[in-house]
Design an enzyme around this catalytic site. Sequence first.
Site, PDB file in Angstrom:
ATOM      1  N   CYS A   1      43.212  35.383  15.036  1.00 30.07           N
ATOM      2  CA  CYS A   1      43.981  36.696  14.819  1.00 30.07           C
ATOM      3  C   CYS A   1      44.693  36.705  13.733  1.00 30.07           C
ATOM      4  O   CYS A   1      44.365  37.816  12.850  1.00 30.07           O
ATOM      5  CB  CYS A   1      45.046  36.941  15.929  1.00 30.07           C
ATOM      6  SG  CYS A   1      46.019  35.410  16.279  1.00 30.07           S
TER       7      CYS A   1
HETATM    8  N1  LIG Z   1      46.342  36.478  22.523  1.00 29.28           N
HETATM    9  C1  LIG Z   1      45.975  36.614  21.399  1.00 29.28           C
HETATM   10  O1  LIG Z   1      46.307  37.519  20.740  1.00 29.28           O
HETATM   11  C2  LIG Z   1      44.755  36.249  20.864  1.00 29.28           C
HETATM   12  C3  LIG Z   1      43.915  34.980  21.729  1.00 29.28           C
HETATM   13  N2  LIG Z   1      42.861  34.252  21.347  1.00 29.28           N
HETATM   14  C4  LIG Z   1      42.214  33.309  21.897  1.00 29.28           C
HETATM   15  O2  LIG Z   1      41.718  33.816  22.882  1.00 29.28           O
HETATM   16  C5  LIG Z   1      41.585  32.858  23.880  1.00 29.28           C
HETATM   17  C6  LIG Z   1      42.618  33.383  25.261  1.00 29.28           C
HETATM   18  O3  LIG Z   1      43.794  33.646  24.948  1.00 29.28           O
HETATM   19  P1  LIG Z   1      44.676  34.609  25.828  1.00 29.28           P
HETATM   20  O4  LIG Z   1      44.161  35.667  26.593  1.00 29.28           O
HETATM   21  O5  LIG Z   1      45.893  34.979  25.083  1.00 29.28           O
HETATM   22  O6  LIG Z   1      45.299  33.425  26.779  1.00 29.28           O
HETATM   23  P2  LIG Z   1      45.921  33.606  28.147  1.00 29.28           P
HETATM   24  O7  LIG Z   1      46.728  32.226  28.304  1.00 29.28           O
HETATM   25  O8  LIG Z   1      46.488  34.796  28.479  1.00 29.28           O
HETATM   26  O9  LIG Z   1      44.650  33.560  29.118  1.00 29.28           O
HETATM   27  C7  LIG Z   1      43.904  32.434  29.373  1.00 29.28           C
HETATM   28  C8  LIG Z   1      42.825  33.099  30.544  1.00 29.28           C
HETATM   29  O10 LIG Z   1      41.725  31.694  30.589  1.00 29.28           O
HETATM   30  C9  LIG Z   1      41.783  31.314  31.874  1.00 29.28           C
HETATM   31  N3  LIG Z   1      41.485  30.139  32.006  1.00 29.28           N
HETATM   32  C10 LIG Z   1      42.256  28.877  31.687  1.00 29.28           C
HETATM   33  N4  LIG Z   1      41.679  27.703  31.913  1.00 29.28           N
HETATM   34  C11 LIG Z   1      40.765  28.211  32.629  1.00 29.28           C
HETATM   35  C12 LIG Z   1      39.564  27.183  32.989  1.00 29.28           C
HETATM   36  N5  LIG Z   1      39.626  26.019  32.875  1.00 29.28           N
HETATM   37  N6  LIG Z   1      38.167  28.009  33.605  1.00 29.28           N
HETATM   38  C13 LIG Z   1      38.326  29.182  33.723  1.00 29.28           C
HETATM   39  N7  LIG Z   1      39.175  30.114  32.998  1.00 29.28           N
HETATM   40  C14 LIG Z   1      40.196  29.452  32.658  1.00 29.28           C
HETATM   41  C15 LIG Z   1      43.015  31.793  32.691  1.00 29.28           C
HETATM   42  O11 LIG Z   1      42.391  32.215  33.690  1.00 29.28           O
HETATM   43  P3  LIG Z   1      43.084  32.041  35.153  1.00 29.28           P
HETATM   44  O12 LIG Z   1      44.438  33.057  35.372  1.00 29.28           O
HETATM   45  O13 LIG Z   1      42.182  32.570  36.084  1.00 29.28           O
HETATM   46  O14 LIG Z   1      43.506  30.687  35.458  1.00 29.28           O
HETATM   47  C16 LIG Z   1      43.364  32.944  31.962  1.00 29.28           C
HETATM   48  O15 LIG Z   1      42.614  34.333  32.128  1.00 29.28           O
HETATM   49  C17 LIG Z   1      42.418  31.670  23.472  1.00 29.28           C
HETATM   50  O16 LIG Z   1      41.617  30.894  23.086  1.00 29.28           O
HETATM   51  C18 LIG Z   1      43.176  32.375  22.282  1.00 29.28           C
HETATM   52  O17 LIG Z   1      43.491  31.290  21.284  1.00 29.28           O
HETATM   53  C19 LIG Z   1      42.522  34.681  19.847  1.00 29.28           C
HETATM   54  C20 LIG Z   1      43.126  35.936  19.285  1.00 29.28           C
HETATM   55  C21 LIG Z   1      44.112  36.515  19.803  1.00 29.28           C
HETATM   56  C1  LIG Z   2      51.635  33.729  18.680  1.00 32.45           C
HETATM   57  C2  LIG Z   2      50.749  32.629  18.780  1.00 32.45           C
HETATM   58  O1  LIG Z   2      50.979  31.697  19.275  1.00 32.45           O
HETATM   59  N1  LIG Z   2      49.648  32.912  18.095  1.00 32.45           N
HETATM   60  C3  LIG Z   2      48.727  31.912  18.040  1.00 32.45           C
HETATM   61  C4  LIG Z   2      47.246  32.455  17.561  1.00 32.45           C
HETATM   62  C5  LIG Z   2      46.310  33.362  18.386  1.00 32.45           C
HETATM   63  C6  LIG Z   2      44.942  33.045  18.080  1.00 32.45           C
HETATM   64  O2  LIG Z   2      44.124  33.591  17.123  1.00 32.45           O
HETATM   65  O3  LIG Z   2      44.404  31.964  18.684  1.00 32.45           O
HETATM   66  P1  LIG Z   2      43.160  31.287  18.615  1.00 32.45           P
HETATM   67  O4  LIG Z   2      42.884  30.769  17.206  1.00 32.45           O
HETATM   68  O5  LIG Z   2      43.250  29.618  19.307  1.00 32.45           O
HETATM   69  O6  LIG Z   2      42.105  31.777  19.072  1.00 32.45           O
HETATM   70  C7  LIG Z   2      48.947  30.908  17.256  1.00 32.45           C
HETATM   71  O7  LIG Z   2      49.616  30.889  16.369  1.00 32.45           O
HETATM   72  O8  LIG Z   2      48.223  29.608  17.695  1.00 32.45           O
END
Ligand SMILES: NC(=O)C1=CN([C@@H]2O[C@H](COP(=O)(O)OP(=O)(O)OC[C@H]3O[C@@H](n4cnc5c(N)ncnc54)[C@H](OP(=O)(O)O)[C@@H]3O)[C@@H](O)[C@H]2O)C=CC1
Ligand SMILES: CC(=O)N[C@@H](CCC(=O)OP(=O)(O)O)C(=O)O
Length: 324
Positions: A131
């Site tokens: 992000c």
């Molecule tokens: N939040 C953000 O703004 C951003 C996030 N990302 C990346 O996207 C990814 C997801 O982030 P985010 O949605 O914020 O995280 P969350 O913690 O909100 O969600 C994680 C999800 O992963 C699932 N999960 C965890 N472990 C397992 C497993 N072993 N097998 C199957 N499902 C699993 C959980 O499901 P359950 O509830 O069923 O356990 C949950 O739905 C991460 O890699 C994050 O770094 C990237 C850019 C921005």
């Molecule tokens: C607020 C906060 O914790 N933000 C996350 C970035 C989210 C993201 O882009 O995560 P991935 O690179 O893992 O997909 C961080 O700084 O690591």
Amino acid sequence: MSIRVGIVGISGFGGGEALRLIAGHPHFELVYAAGEGSAGSRLIDHFPGLPGKLAELVIERWDPVALPEIDVLFASLPTGASADALARVSRDVKIVDIGGDHRYVDGWTYGLADVWPDEIKGQTRVANPGCFPVATQIALAPLLVNGLIEPGNIVVDAKTGISGAGRGGGGGFSFAANNENLVPYGLLRHVHMPEMTTTIERLSGASAAGLVFAPHLVPMTRGILVTMYCRGSATTDQCLDAARRFYNNSAFVRVIDKPPQTKWASGSNLAFVSYAADPERNLVIALGVVDNLGKGAAGQAVQNANLMCGLAETAGLEGLPIWP
Ligand SMILES: NC(=O)C1=CN([C@@H]2O[C@H](COP(=O)(O)OP(=O)(O)OC[C@H]3O[C@@H](n4cnc5c(N)ncnc54)[C@H](OP(=O)(O)O)[C@@H]3O)[C@@H](O)[C@H]2O)C=CC1
Ligand SMILES: CC(=O)N[C@@H](CCC(=O)OP(=O)(O)O)C(=O)O
């Protein structure tokens, strides 16, 4: 045309935003949802506003070798949880990985869709940028390819909403810890530095070894603002002109002559960029704004999937930002 898609990690913030976008997509049909702790529950248990058939879809336990017939899989798993699992998914299924395990990894295309859309078309394995990197790279790209800043001398000061930490963010990410508070973190060692360095070097052809990145948590739900301090003798108009030319055909990047604000992008796949430069001080300030869950995650993922599937890049992504 109906393209069958799945989301693993659907109960999380990134997966939930992908669900919202796919539910309104003209060509994607969500037929598979997966997770771990949420397995066995219905989507409506997590998203009470879902209509009809989608509401009743049951979340399956994630098993990469027992997928139903799908064309595209969106993986929104914690970074570290997708590398091994996604290697086991059939090559017939296109994958967009929203997490961090495949960025600049062999066999995967780095999905910086607004900067190199042609590289994504027709691919089957695409890694979404992080992000912070997506906001940074979109704002810097026009300056780097036109030689308007020194690639080795960039300071990125970033602010993010708390949802960037995901649904599981407790403790240091709790309301009480963050309300009316401003929290720097990850100084000098943030996991996003390598992908930013690689992209800057790729676009400029020179070393980005001097990159400084300082992220901060701010008490808001969504949004990223990056303010970047660069060395270069360009004027503000030269920077804006370079960006307008670079993003001439872009559906999602807005080049604007005043400093952008996080709410301008909220709930959308838009990115806003702007610049302020003082040649006498050899100073260029570049600004980038995205929604961390939009262009920073699920929006960019749908844009990448559209390109991979030969659809219009904007399909399902034409919704306006939420204001205020
Ligand atoms: N939040 C953000 O703004 C951003 C996030 N990302 C990346 O996207 C990814 C997801 O982030 P985010 O949605 O914020 O995280 P969350 O913690 O909100 O969600 C994680 C999800 O992963 C699932 N999960 C965890 N472990 C397992 C497993 N072993 N097998 C199957 N499902 C699993 C959980 O499901 P359950 O509830 O069923 O356990 C949950 O739905 C991460 O890699 C994050 O770094 C990237 C850019 C921005
Ligand atoms: C607020 C906060 O914790 N933000 C996350 C970035 C989210 C993201 O882009 O995560 P991935 O690179 O893992 O997909 C961080 O700084 O690591």
